[in-house]
Design a protein around this motif. Structure first.
Motif, PDB file in Angstrom:
ATOM      1  N   GLU A  82       0.823  -1.207   0.000  1.00 43.12           N
ATOM      2  CA  GLU A  82       0.000   0.000   0.000  1.00 43.12           C
ATOM      3  C   GLU A  82       0.861   1.261   0.000  1.00 43.12           C
ATOM      4  N   LEU A  83       1.982   1.212   0.704  1.00 42.06           N
ATOM      5  CA  LEU A  83       2.923   2.336   0.675  1.00 42.06           C
ATOM      6  C   LEU A  83       3.483   2.487  -0.744  1.00 42.06           C
ATOM      7  N   ALA A  84       3.823   1.355  -1.364  1.00 41.39           N
ATOM      8  CA  ALA A  84       4.345   1.365  -2.731  1.00 41.39           C
ATOM      9  C   ALA A  84       3.314   1.933  -3.710  1.00 41.39           C
ATOM     10  N   ALA A  85       2.034   1.687  -3.436  1.00 45.75           N
ATOM     11  CA  ALA A  85       0.977   2.182  -4.324  1.00 45.75           C
ATOM     12  C   ALA A  85       0.942   3.707  -4.352  1.00 45.75           C
ATOM     13  N   ILE A  86       1.100   4.323  -3.186  1.00 46.17           N
ATOM     14  CA  ILE A  86       1.128   5.794  -3.111  1.00 46.17           C
ATOM     15  C   ILE A  86       2.344   6.317  -3.881  1.00 46.17           C
ATOM     16  N   LEU A  87       3.489   5.698  -3.623  1.00 47.51           N
ATOM     17  CA  LEU A  87       4.732   6.131  -4.272  1.00 47.51           C
ATOM     18  C   LEU A  87       4.667   5.941  -5.787  1.00 47.51           C
ATOM     19  N   ALA A  88       4.094   4.818  -6.232  1.00 48.62           N
ATOM     20  CA  ALA A  88       4.013   4.531  -7.666  1.00 48.62           C
ATOM     21  C   ALA A  88       3.204   5.608  -8.382  1.00 48.62           C
ATOM     22  N   HIS A  89       2.117   6.048  -7.769  1.00 43.03           N
ATOM     23  CA  HIS A  89       1.292   7.112  -8.358  1.00 43.03           C
ATOM     24  C   HIS A  89       2.103   8.401  -8.514  1.00 43.03           C
ATOM     25  N   GLU A  90       2.828   8.780  -7.463  1.00 45.82           N
ATOM     26  CA  GLU A  90       3.612  10.018  -7.516  1.00 45.82           C
ATOM     27  C   GLU A  90       4.787   9.897  -8.492  1.00 45.82           C
ATOM     28  N   ILE A  91       5.403   8.735  -8.547  1.00 41.43           N
ATOM     29  CA  ILE A  91       6.513   8.499  -9.489  1.00 41.43           C
ATOM     30  C   ILE A  91       6.025   8.674 -10.920  1.00 41.43           C
ATOM     31  N   ASP A 155      -2.727   6.930 -12.028  1.00 33.29           N
ATOM     32  CA  ASP A 155      -3.289   5.767 -11.333  1.00 33.29           C
ATOM     33  C   ASP A 155      -3.111   4.491 -12.162  1.00 33.29           C
ATOM     34  N   LEU A 156      -3.489   4.554 -13.433  1.00 30.42           N
ATOM     35  CA  LEU A 156      -3.446   3.355 -14.280  1.00 30.42           C
ATOM     36  C   LEU A 156      -2.012   2.899 -14.550  1.00 30.42           C
ATOM     37  N   LYS A 157      -1.125   3.870 -14.774  1.00 32.56           N
ATOM     38  CA  LYS A 157       0.287   3.517 -14.976  1.00 32.56           C
ATOM     39  C   LYS A 157       0.916   2.982 -13.685  1.00 32.56           C
ATOM     40  N   ALA A 158       0.417   3.471 -12.535  1.00 29.14           N
ATOM     41  CA  ALA A 158       0.918   2.993 -11.239  1.00 29.14           C
ATOM     42  C   ALA A 158       0.625   1.506 -11.072  1.00 29.14           C
ATOM     43  N   LEU A 159      -0.503   1.041 -11.592  1.00 26.04           N
ATOM     44  CA  LEU A 159      -0.843  -0.388 -11.518  1.00 26.04           C
ATOM     45  C   LEU A 159       0.214  -1.221 -12.248  1.00 26.04           C
ATOM     46  N   ASP A 160       0.605  -0.759 -13.437  1.00 26.72           N
ATOM     47  CA  ASP A 160       1.641  -1.465 -14.211  1.00 26.72           C
ATOM     48  C   ASP A 160       2.979  -1.441 -13.477  1.00 26.72           C
ATOM     49  N   LEU A 161       3.304  -0.300 -12.891  1.00 24.94           N
ATOM     50  CA  LEU A 161       4.580  -0.145 -12.182  1.00 24.94           C
ATOM     51  C   LEU A 161       4.632  -1.052 -10.959  1.00 24.94           C
ATOM     52  N   LEU A 162       3.537  -1.120 -10.223  1.00 21.23           N
ATOM     53  CA  LEU A 162       3.475  -1.999  -9.046  1.00 21.23           C
ATOM     54  C   LEU A 162       3.697  -3.453  -9.449  1.00 21.23           C
ATOM     55  N   ALA A 163       3.015  -3.873 -10.507  1.00 23.06           N
ATOM     56  CA  ALA A 163       3.159  -5.263 -10.973  1.00 23.06           C
ATOM     57  C   ALA A 163       4.587  -5.550 -11.426  1.00 23.06           C
ATOM     58  N   ALA A 164       5.185  -4.601 -12.153  1.00 30.30           N
ATOM     59  CA  ALA A 164       6.553  -4.782 -12.664  1.00 30.30           C
ATOM     60  C   ALA A 164       7.568  -4.916 -11.530  1.00 30.30           C
ATOM     61  N   ALA A 165       7.304  -4.223 -10.397  1.00 26.60           N
ATOM     62  CA  ALA A 165       8.233  -4.259  -9.263  1.00 26.60           C
ATOM     63  C   ALA A 165       7.915  -5.383  -8.276  1.00 26.60           C
ATOM     64  N   GLY A 166       6.893  -6.174  -8.574  1.00 28.40           N
ATOM     65  CA  GLY A 166       6.565  -7.308  -7.707  1.00 28.40           C
ATOM     66  C   GLY A 166       5.601  -6.995  -6.579  1.00 28.40           C
ATOM     67  N   ASP A 168       1.594  -5.834  -5.242  1.00 31.05           N
ATOM     68  CA  ASP A 168       0.213  -6.143  -5.582  1.00 31.05           C
ATOM     69  C   ASP A 168      -0.487  -4.886  -6.116  1.00 31.05           C
ATOM     70  N   PRO A 169      -0.900  -4.873  -7.388  1.00 33.76           N
ATOM     71  CA  PRO A 169      -1.592  -3.700  -7.928  1.00 33.76           C
ATOM     72  C   PRO A 169      -2.886  -3.391  -7.163  1.00 33.76           C
ATOM     73  N   GLY A 170      -3.504  -4.418  -6.585  1.00 30.06           N
ATOM     74  CA  GLY A 170      -4.727  -4.219  -5.810  1.00 30.06           C
ATOM     75  C   GLY A 170      -4.520  -3.332  -4.600  1.00 30.06           C
ATOM     76  N   ALA A 171      -3.267  -3.107  -4.217  1.00 32.03           N
ATOM     77  CA  ALA A 171      -2.972  -2.253  -3.064  1.00 32.03           C
ATOM     78  C   ALA A 171      -3.375  -0.803  -3.333  1.00 32.03           C
ATOM     79  N   LEU A 172      -3.349  -0.391  -4.611  1.00 31.02           N
ATOM     80  CA  LEU A 172      -3.771   0.980  -4.940  1.00 31.02           C
ATOM     81  C   LEU A 172      -5.264   1.130  -4.679  1.00 31.02           C
ATOM     82  N   LEU A 173      -6.026   0.101  -5.045  1.00 33.09           N
ATOM     83  CA  LEU A 173      -7.462   0.125  -4.796  1.00 33.09           C
ATOM     84  C   LEU A 173      -7.737   0.181  -3.291  1.00 33.09           C
ATOM     85  N   ALA A 174      -6.991  -0.599  -2.518  1.00 34.28           N
ATOM     86  CA  ALA A 174      -7.157  -0.604  -1.061  1.00 34.28           C
ATOM     87  C   ALA A 174      -6.879   0.772  -0.466  1.00 34.28           C
ATOM     88  N   MET A 175      -5.833   1.431  -0.966  1.00 31.31           N
ATOM     89  CA  MET A 175      -5.503   2.771  -0.464  1.00 31.31           C
ATOM     90  C   MET A 175      -6.586   3.789  -0.835  1.00 31.31           C
TER      91      MET A 175
END
Length: 209
Positions: A82-91, A155-166, A168-175
């Protein structure tokens, strides 16, 4: 790079830095793990992640790879994913250069001309354009927010980034669901971002695919 540092200084004039070396190091480890899998893994000066000493739930991405998360949003994250999800969006905002797009077009053109050495202006002229560019971006980050299209893309690109880094993309939805719960209490959460409900809708659809 220099505009980004000035924008970061503006953010720090509003939110003090939380000087917790252990948590800051952890934040940078997670952030730089994600950055390696992004479309812009290397930028001038590198990426830097910092913590703001505020209970408000928020995050900011300044040009040049400077990303801030508040203590409030970090506390909401129940896992590293979930922390990674926030960071992925900002990245993703940095990857697509969204902060620089906040600079008014005529000003951006003038900046590019000066940077390329194609125009000879006085020092005060260059400084004025620089300062106004910093104010354009700071206003977008702290008040107006990015466009809905930019936020959706991040948001949508963050899902791809989360998956690529290992992660869970679903963590963005949880956040986002946690952010919506905070919004319902009329507390400040991602104040310059679109309403969480709309974001949940398209993120859910994307995860389903």
């Amino acid at each position: 790079y220099y505009i980004g540092r000035a924008v970061a200084a503006n953010i720090l004039s509003r939110y003090p830095l939380w000087k917790n070396s252990e948590v800051t190091r952890y934040l940078n480890l997670v952030g730089k793990t994600l950055v390696l899998k992004s479309e812009r893994p290397e930028i001038f000066g590198g990426y830097h992640f910092g913590l703001l000493d505020s209970q408000e739930a928020n995050a900011f991405s300044a040009p040049g790879g400077i990303i801030f998360l508040t203590r409030g949003i970090v506390a909401m994250a129940g896992s590293e994913d979930e922390l990674a999800a926030i960071l992925a969006h900002e990245i993703q905002h940095i990857v697509t250069k969204d902060p620089l797009k906040a600079i008014k077009s005529q000003r951006l053109k003038a900046l590019g001309t000066f940077a390329a050495g194609e125009a000879m202006g006085s020092g005060s002229q260059v400084m004025e354009i620089f300062q106004e560019s910093v104010l354009d971006i700071s206003g977008t980050l702290l008040q107006k927010g990015y466009s809905r299209g930019q936020e959706k893309n991040a948001d949508l690109k963050a899902l791809d980034l989360l998956a690529a880094a290992g992660y869970d993309p679903g963590a963005l939805l949880a956040m986002l669901q946690k952010v919506r719960a905070v919004e319902k209490k009329k507390a400040k959460a991602f104040s310059a971002h679109p309403a969480a409900g709309k974001r949940i809708s398209y993120v859910t659809a994307a995860i389903g695919k």
